[in-house]
Design an enzyme around this catalytic site. Structure first.
Site, PDB file in Angstrom:
ATOM      1  N   TYR A 175      -3.167 -22.913  34.493  1.00 56.72           N
ATOM      2  CA  TYR A 175      -3.563 -21.980  33.423  1.00 56.72           C
ATOM      3  C   TYR A 175      -3.149 -20.548  33.771  1.00 56.72           C
ATOM      4  O   TYR A 175      -2.581 -19.833  32.941  1.00 56.72           O
ATOM      5  CB  TYR A 175      -5.072 -22.051  33.199  1.00 56.72           C
ATOM      6  N   SER A 205      -5.159 -13.702  28.350  1.00 57.94           N
ATOM      7  CA  SER A 205      -6.436 -14.003  28.997  1.00 57.94           C
ATOM      8  C   SER A 205      -6.567 -13.077  30.186  1.00 57.94           C
ATOM      9  O   SER A 205      -5.564 -12.512  30.653  1.00 57.94           O
ATOM     10  CB  SER A 205      -6.425 -15.459  29.474  1.00 57.94           C
TER      11      SER A 205
HETATM   12  P1  NAD Z   1     -10.492 -23.279  20.750  1.00 58.79           P
HETATM   13  O1  NAD Z   1     -10.149 -24.622  21.279  1.00 58.79           O
HETATM   14  O2  NAD Z   1     -11.807 -23.091  20.102  1.00 58.79           O
HETATM   15  O3  NAD Z   1      -9.358 -22.818  19.751  1.00 58.79           O
HETATM   16  C1  NAD Z   1      -8.012 -23.215  19.930  1.00 58.79           C
HETATM   17  C2  NAD Z   1      -7.507 -23.928  18.699  1.00 58.79           C
HETATM   18  O4  NAD Z   1      -6.156 -24.321  18.967  1.00 58.79           O
HETATM   19  C3  NAD Z   1      -8.279 -25.200  18.333  1.00 58.79           C
HETATM   20  O5  NAD Z   1      -8.662 -25.138  16.984  1.00 58.79           O
HETATM   21  C4  NAD Z   1      -7.272 -26.339  18.580  1.00 58.79           C
HETATM   22  O6  NAD Z   1      -7.413 -27.376  17.655  1.00 58.79           O
HETATM   23  C5  NAD Z   1      -5.954 -25.613  18.436  1.00 58.79           C
HETATM   24  N1  NAD Z   1      -4.855 -26.244  19.169  1.00 58.79           N
HETATM   25  C6  NAD Z   1      -4.846 -26.707  20.431  1.00 58.79           C
HETATM   26  N2  NAD Z   1      -3.657 -27.223  20.746  1.00 58.79           N
HETATM   27  C7  NAD Z   1      -2.878 -27.089  19.641  1.00 58.79           C
HETATM   28  C8  NAD Z   1      -1.540 -27.431  19.327  1.00 58.79           C
HETATM   29  N3  NAD Z   1      -0.741 -28.041  20.217  1.00 58.79           N
HETATM   30  N4  NAD Z   1      -1.063 -27.137  18.093  1.00 58.79           N
HETATM   31  C9  NAD Z   1      -1.858 -26.535  17.181  1.00 58.79           C
HETATM   32  N5  NAD Z   1      -3.128 -26.195  17.418  1.00 58.79           N
HETATM   33  C10 NAD Z   1      -3.639 -26.465  18.631  1.00 58.79           C
HETATM   34  O7  NAD Z   1     -10.322 -22.294  22.013  1.00 58.79           O
HETATM   35  P2  NAD Z   1     -10.332 -20.679  22.129  1.00 58.79           P
HETATM   36  O8  NAD Z   1     -11.142 -20.374  23.337  1.00 58.79           O
HETATM   37  O9  NAD Z   1     -10.638 -20.038  20.846  1.00 58.79           O
HETATM   38  O10 NAD Z   1      -8.798 -20.431  22.533  1.00 58.79           O
HETATM   39  C11 NAD Z   1      -7.952 -19.546  21.866  1.00 58.79           C
HETATM   40  C12 NAD Z   1      -7.098 -18.776  22.879  1.00 58.79           C
HETATM   41  O11 NAD Z   1      -7.958 -17.952  23.678  1.00 58.79           O
HETATM   42  C13 NAD Z   1      -6.319 -19.643  23.864  1.00 58.79           C
HETATM   43  O12 NAD Z   1      -5.015 -19.134  23.986  1.00 58.79           O
HETATM   44  C14 NAD Z   1      -7.098 -19.477  25.157  1.00 58.79           C
HETATM   45  O13 NAD Z   1      -6.279 -19.660  26.294  1.00 58.79           O
HETATM   46  C15 NAD Z   1      -7.573 -18.042  25.031  1.00 58.79           C
HETATM   47  N6  NAD Z   1      -8.700 -17.676  25.896  1.00 58.79           N
HETATM   48  C16 NAD Z   1      -9.873 -18.356  25.833  1.00 58.79           C
HETATM   49  C17 NAD Z   1     -10.918 -18.002  26.691  1.00 58.79           C
HETATM   50  C18 NAD Z   1     -12.241 -18.731  26.682  1.00 58.79           C
HETATM   51  O14 NAD Z   1     -13.016 -18.566  27.624  1.00 58.79           O
HETATM   52  N7  NAD Z   1     -12.529 -19.531  25.686  1.00 58.79           N
HETATM   53  C19 NAD Z   1     -10.741 -16.940  27.590  1.00 58.79           C
HETATM   54  C20 NAD Z   1      -9.540 -16.250  27.616  1.00 58.79           C
HETATM   55  C21 NAD Z   1      -8.521 -16.635  26.757  1.00 58.79           C
END
Ligand code: NAD
Length: 262
Positions: A155, A142
């Site tokens: 985080y 991130s």
């Molecule tokens: P999201 O919640 O849409 O996708 C994450 C998925 O992980 C979900 O489907 C959830 O069910 C699954 N999940 C959560 N905990 C779990 C566990 N213990 N075991 C198995 N599955 C699990 O969110 P996203 O934004 O797509 O996040 C994906 C990655 O991107 C993360 O690592 C997040 O930190 C990173 N990220 C997100 C953003 C943002 O703004 N959304 C920004 C930077 C980085």
């Protein structure tokens, strides 16, 4: 396709960025195993892709669940070439002053269990298979892995720790396995927070205008979506396109350059 005869495991592939990576990988010819904790999201992925995507319901916080996903890759698709650690939790930028000691204590355990331990256990499960194929790992970090302000202290610390996982494993697993990371910026997804902090029932996109915040605070002034970030995973995942690259993080956030005053 750029990922023809490639097999990938993608954690958190049920929604958001992980779902976008899954879709792009399939488009490029890969076969994918998705590990996610949501049965509903997994059923949707199976319906959408048929045989090219297999799903495993479980938690990245358990080694056995990571190992099950890797076994499915081996047994159904003949091996593993790319492990993508991506499932994560956010802390909704809770500040130190706004957090109770109990929230910090239990929230740390829950958030680090997914964002850091989940990556280590996933790597442990995937490494024996990746050694055989000279494959690679790609971890989702991130902007918060590189800069303050992309979350609260839990985080930001967890994503900085993720960078440590990447650098140490790149060192340990060379020369057989490459290990890299992608650092996306904000996007409206289903991203949740720890239950222990009462942050699990609303997604980031509903809680704050994340797109607008990124647009107004980044130099490029754009409102990114998950699809904007997937090409780096194809590049790093492909043995042909990045065979010299390990231990690196590709910063896709644009936050390294401050916004120019109007
Ligand atoms: P999201 O919640 O849409 O996708 C994450 C998925 O992980 C979900 O489907 C959830 O069910 C699954 N999940 C959560 N905990 C779990 C566990 N213990 N075991 C198995 N599955 C699990 O969110 P996203 O934004 O797509 O996040 C994906 C990655 O991107 C993360 O690592 C997040 O930190 C990173 N990220 C997100 C953003 C943002 O703004 N959304 C920004 C930077 C980085």
């Amino acid at each position: 396709g750029r990922l023809e005869s490639t097999v990938a495991v993608i954690t958190g592939g049920g929604s958001g960025l992980g779902a976008a990576i899954t879709s792009r990988f399939v488009e490029e010819g890969a076969r994918v195993v998705v590990l996610d904790r949501s049965a509903e999201k997994l059923a949707a992925a199976e319906n959408r892709y048929g045989g090219t995507v297999r799903t495993v319901r479980g938690s990245v916080t358990a080694f056995a669940d990571n190992a099950r996903a890797c076994s499915v890759a081996e047994n159904e698709f003949g091996g593993l070439d790319v492990f993508i650690g991506n499932a994560g939790l956010w802390d909704f930028s809770r500040t130190l002053f706004d957090s109770t000691p109990e929230h910090l204590d239990a929230g740390f355990d829950e958030l680090f269990a997914v964002n850091v331990k989940g990556y280590v256990l996933g790597a442990k499960a995937a490494a024996p298979l990746l050694r055989r194929t000279r494959g690679n790992m790609v971890f989702t970090l991130s902007n918060a892995a590189l800069y303050p302000g992309g979350g609260g202290v839990l985080y930001t610390a967890s994503k900085h720790a993720g960078l440590g996982v990447v650098r140490q494993l790149a060192y340990e697993l060379a020369p057989e396995i490459r290990v890299n990371a992608v650092a996306p910026g904000g996007m409206a997804t289903d991203l949740r927070g720890p239950e222990a902090m009462d942050l699990s029932d609303q997604p980031i996109g509903a809680a704050i205008p994340i797109g607008k915040i990124v647009r107004e605070n980044s130099a490029l002034g754009i409102e990114p979506c998950a699809e904007d970030y997937v090409e780096a995973y194809v590049l790093l995942g492909s043995g042909r396109e990045s065979r010299t690259v390990t231990g690196t993080v590709i910063d896709l956030s644009g936050f390294g350059i401050p916004r120019r005053p109007a």
